[in-house]
Structures are given as structure tokens and as C-alpha cells.
Write an enzyme that holds these catalytic residues in place. Structure first.
Site, PDB file in Angstrom:
ATOM      1  CE  LYS A  98      -2.258   1.648   3.712  1.00  0.00           C
ATOM      2  NZ  LYS A  98      -3.299   1.758   4.766  1.00  0.00           N
ATOM      3  CG  LEU A  99       2.595   2.531  -3.269  1.00  0.00           C
ATOM      4  CD1 LEU A  99       2.869   2.997  -4.695  1.00  0.00           C
ATOM      5  CD2 LEU A  99       3.889   2.190  -2.546  1.00  0.00           C
ATOM      6  CE  LYS A 100      -0.548   5.621   5.025  1.00  0.00           C
ATOM      7  NZ  LYS A 100      -1.911   5.717   5.598  1.00  0.00           N
TER       8      LYS A 100
ATOM      9  CG  ASN B 261      -4.179   8.725   5.204  1.00  0.00           C
ATOM     10  OD1 ASN B 261      -3.059   8.310   4.955  1.00  0.00           O
ATOM     11  ND2 ASN B 261      -5.012   8.060   5.985  1.00  0.00           N
TER      12      ASN B 261
ATOM     13  CD  GLU C 111      -7.007   2.958   3.418  1.00  0.00           C
ATOM     14  OE1 GLU C 111      -7.213   3.011   4.638  1.00  0.00           O
ATOM     15  OE2 GLU C 111      -6.009   2.378   2.916  1.00  0.00           O
TER      16      GLU C 111
ATOM     17  CG  ASP D 197      -9.212   4.511   7.085  1.00  0.00           C
ATOM     18  OD1 ASP D 197      -9.783   4.333   8.174  1.00  0.00           O
ATOM     19  OD2 ASP D 197      -7.975   4.664   7.014  1.00  0.00           O
TER      20      ASP D 197
ATOM     21  CE  LYS E 210      -6.545   2.550   9.406  1.00  0.00           C
ATOM     22  NZ  LYS E 210      -6.065   3.916   9.113  1.00  0.00           N
TER      23      LYS E 210
END
Length: 376
Positions: free
Chosen positions: A159-161, A188, A211, A236, A260
Site C-alpha cells: 500500500k502506497l501513501k 488519507n 483508500e 476508512d 480499524k
């Protein structure tokens, strides 16, 4: 099971390497641990909040404060983990603090009963496939080196930010270098509705998902974006409860959900979200919050439920810490074993825990009126 007291303990653990996202860079994980003591056993929980209110409105010092002032005193009369959420419902928000407390109560009860977390939640797997989250690096060559190291270590998904200015080209470089690996990206909340055309530039790379591209409260925007790109959208931050998950699915705002447990108020609500998603044919996976071995053990138990169809961020201990506070979780063939001992199946190693502890508070739980009257 009568709760006699709760210990709040703050630990600081240096990370193996700085972890950068669009929220900032972390070099030390400051974690709030919760220990619940009963007449039969003790249990542990870990608060996922960071040092600053960036991922969410919660942060470690605020979590400690709300636990001390409101949440722990509300445990009077609680005898079972299923009673924790109703007992705390009068207090708005603070899901991560509530989750840590509920987890510790659940752990204590399961240890007393000799039942593992996995058994209690409904796990169907003895080990789970693992992915790894890669933060933003100083250059694409550096990123390729990091990704290569994790693939060599055996991780099954990368997974890459991403953020504006660090998205299309890093993804292109990783895909070109490493071919048909399981690859996804995490924004994010870094993008806005007007970025749909730009985000469509990720479509040719065959990503598992993107995401949380938009703000957490923008379900309509996510639904509109889903109609304009082919990369599946995973939510998320937007998913804070089973009801929120049901609403997002009904709106077409996501095709995948990241669960989460801290974000949603605990593992019991996390299981309900899993059930809602499974009923709607929506795959889920388990996200991570730089957990110590305590939080990692619980996440592995959750990730062993049948609806968790994608590798999660349940990385090995050495992904983040040179020395964990529990026996380390080690990657084997891209998987981690689900603990099968009572409760979490792991406990802190006292000497290691003391080394990283920076503060601690003991909070006695006062008996409720029924206790004073002699009721059990």
C-alpha cells in the site's frame, strides 16, 4: 466479573524508520495502553490515537483525560464487555478511547474464561495474509528500494501513501518495476471532488483500491467519484459504525471497507461492520495504527473472520519496532499466525514495558449501588 480498577499507561516507542503521510511524519509511536483488573484476570487494550489530532479528532493526552474523567468511572456495574458500549454511550465521540477500554474488558473476560479473541469474534483462519503500508519517501528511487525490501521480506500486498504531487508517477514506477503485484493506494482524505479527472489517471495501473480519497464526511462526493473512475474506492475514516458502513454501501460510495477497530469504537462494533459488509458482498480488510503487539494480536484475530478477503496492514512487529513490548510477531510465507491463547493470547513483557513507559495512572472503579447492597 467485577472490575476493581484500571491502569492507564503511556509508552513511547521509537519507530524503525520515520513514517510519513499527508498528515505528517512520525518517528516515535506514543501509545496509550489500558489495563483492566478484575477478580479473575486482567486484560489489555491499546488506544489507536496519535500524538496530535490529525488522523482523527482524538489524540493520546485527550484519550487519557476522557478515560480518567468520564469513561472509567462509568464502568461501575459493568460485568461484561457487551455492557461497555451502552455504559459509555452518554459520552459523545472518543471512539478510540472507548475501544481501548472495551478491548481491555473483553480481554480480561476471555482470559478468565479460557477463550481466545479469535474464537470470541468468529475467526475461521489460523493465519492471515499480510500487507505493508509504505509512507511517502524523499524520491521515487528511494520508494522503489523500500518496496523491494518489503517484497523480499515476503509481504503479499503493498500500500502506497499518496497525496497531490505524489501519486501517478510513484504508482507508475512501482508497477513498472515490480509488475503484477497486489498494489493499492491510500490518500488519507488528501483530495477534493474536483480532482476526479486526475485520480482517473490511476485507473490504468490495476490497483486493488484507492483508500479514502476525499474528506471523511463526503459520502456523496465518494459516490460521484466512484462513477468517474474504475479503481475501486475503499472507505476508512468515513466508516465509524455499522450504520455508517450500511449508508456508504447504499449510496454507492465504496466497493471495499477498511475496518480499524479503534476508529469504530472497538472490536464488537468492528465485527458488526464485517457482518454488514459481508451481507452486501463488500470485501473488508484490517487497517493498522502502528500498533504494539497488543493491538496487533487483536487485529490478527479480527482479520481471521471470513469477510476479510484482502491482505491487511497487519504487518510483522519488525515493520515498526526493533523491540516490541510483547513477543514479536514474525512473518512466515507472507502470513502472521493468529494467537490462540486465552484473550489476546499475548501479554506485555514486564521489563520491556517498563523501559518504554513514560507515565502511568491507577484508577479504582467504585462499586455501584447494587454492589453496596450485596448484589453480585
Amino acid at each position: 466479573m467485577k472490575i476493581t480498577g484500571v491502569e492507564l499507561r503511556t509508552v513511547e516507542m521509537p519507530l524503525v524508520s520515520p513514517f510519513r503521510t499527508s498528515f505528517g511524519t512520525e518517528t516515535v509511536r506514543q501509545a496509550l495502553l489500558v489495563r483492566v483488573v478484575t477478580g479473575e484476570a486482567e486484560g489489555w487494550g491499546e488506544c489507536g490515537a496519535g500524538t496530535a489530532p490529525q488522523y482523527s479528532s482524538e489524540y493520546t493526552h485527550a484519550a487519557a483525560d476522557v478515560l480518567t474523567r468520564f469513561l472509567v468511572p462509568a464502568l461501575a456495574g459493568v460485568r461484561h464487555a457487551h455492557q461497555v458500549a451502552p455504559a459509555l454511550a452518554t459520552f459523545k465521540g472518543h471512539r478510540m478511547a472507548k475501544a481501548a477500554l472495551e478491548t481491555a474488558v473483553l480481554d480480561a473476560g476471555l482470559r478468565a474464561d479460557g477463550v481466545s479473541f479469535g474464537q470470541a469474534l468468529g475467526a475461521v483462519k489460523e493465519r492471515v495474509p499480510c500487507g505493508v503500508s509504505v509512507g511517502i519517501t524523499e524520491s521515487i528511487p528511494a520508494l522503489l528500494d523500500v518496496v523491494g525490501e518489503y517484497l523480499d521480506a515476503g509481504y503479499l500486498r503493498i500500500k502506497l501513501k499518496i497525496e497531490p504531487g505524489w501519486d501517478i508517477e510513484p504508482v507508475r514506477a512501482v508497477r513498472e518495476r515490480f509488475g503484477d503485484i497486489l498494489l493499492q493506494v491510500d490518500a488519507n482524505t488528501a483530495y477534493r471532488r474536483g480532482d476526479a479527472r486526475h485520480l482517473a489517471g490511476l485507473d490504468p495501473f490495476g490497483l486493488l483500491l484507492i483508500e479514502q480519497p476525499l474528506e471523511e464526511d463526503d459520502l456523496i462526493g465518494h459516490a460521484e467519484l466512484a462513477r468517474r473512475i474504475t479503481t475501486p474506492i475503499c472507505l476508512d475514516e468515513s466508516i465509524v459504525s455499522a450504520r455508517a458502513a450500511a449508508d456508504a454501501i447504499a449510496l454507492g460510495a465504496c466497493q471495499v471497507v477498511n475496518i480499524k477497530p479503534g476508529r469504530v469504537g472497538g472490536y464488537l462494533e468492528a465485527r458488526r461492520i464485517h457482518d454488514v459488509c459481508a451481507a452486501n458482498g463488500v470485501p473488508v480488510w484490517c487497517g493498522g495504527m502502528l500498533e504494539t503487539g497488543l493491538g496487533r494480536a487483536a487485529n490478527l484475530a479480527l482479520a481471521a473472520l471470513p469477510g476479510f478477503l484482502l491482505p491487511g496492514d497487519t504487518s510483522a512487529s519488525d515493520r515498526y519496532y526493533r523491540t516490541d513490548i510483547t513477543p514479536p510477531f514474525r512473518l512466515e510465507d507472507g502470513h502472521l499466525a493468529v494467537p490462540d491463547g486465552p484473550g489476546l493470547g499475548v501479554s506485555p513483557i514486564p521489563d520491556l514495558l517498563e523501559e518504554v513507559t513514560v507515565s502511568g495512572t491507577w484508577l479504582p472503579v467504585q462499586p455501584d449501588r447494587q454492589d453496596n447492597l450485596g448484589s453480585s
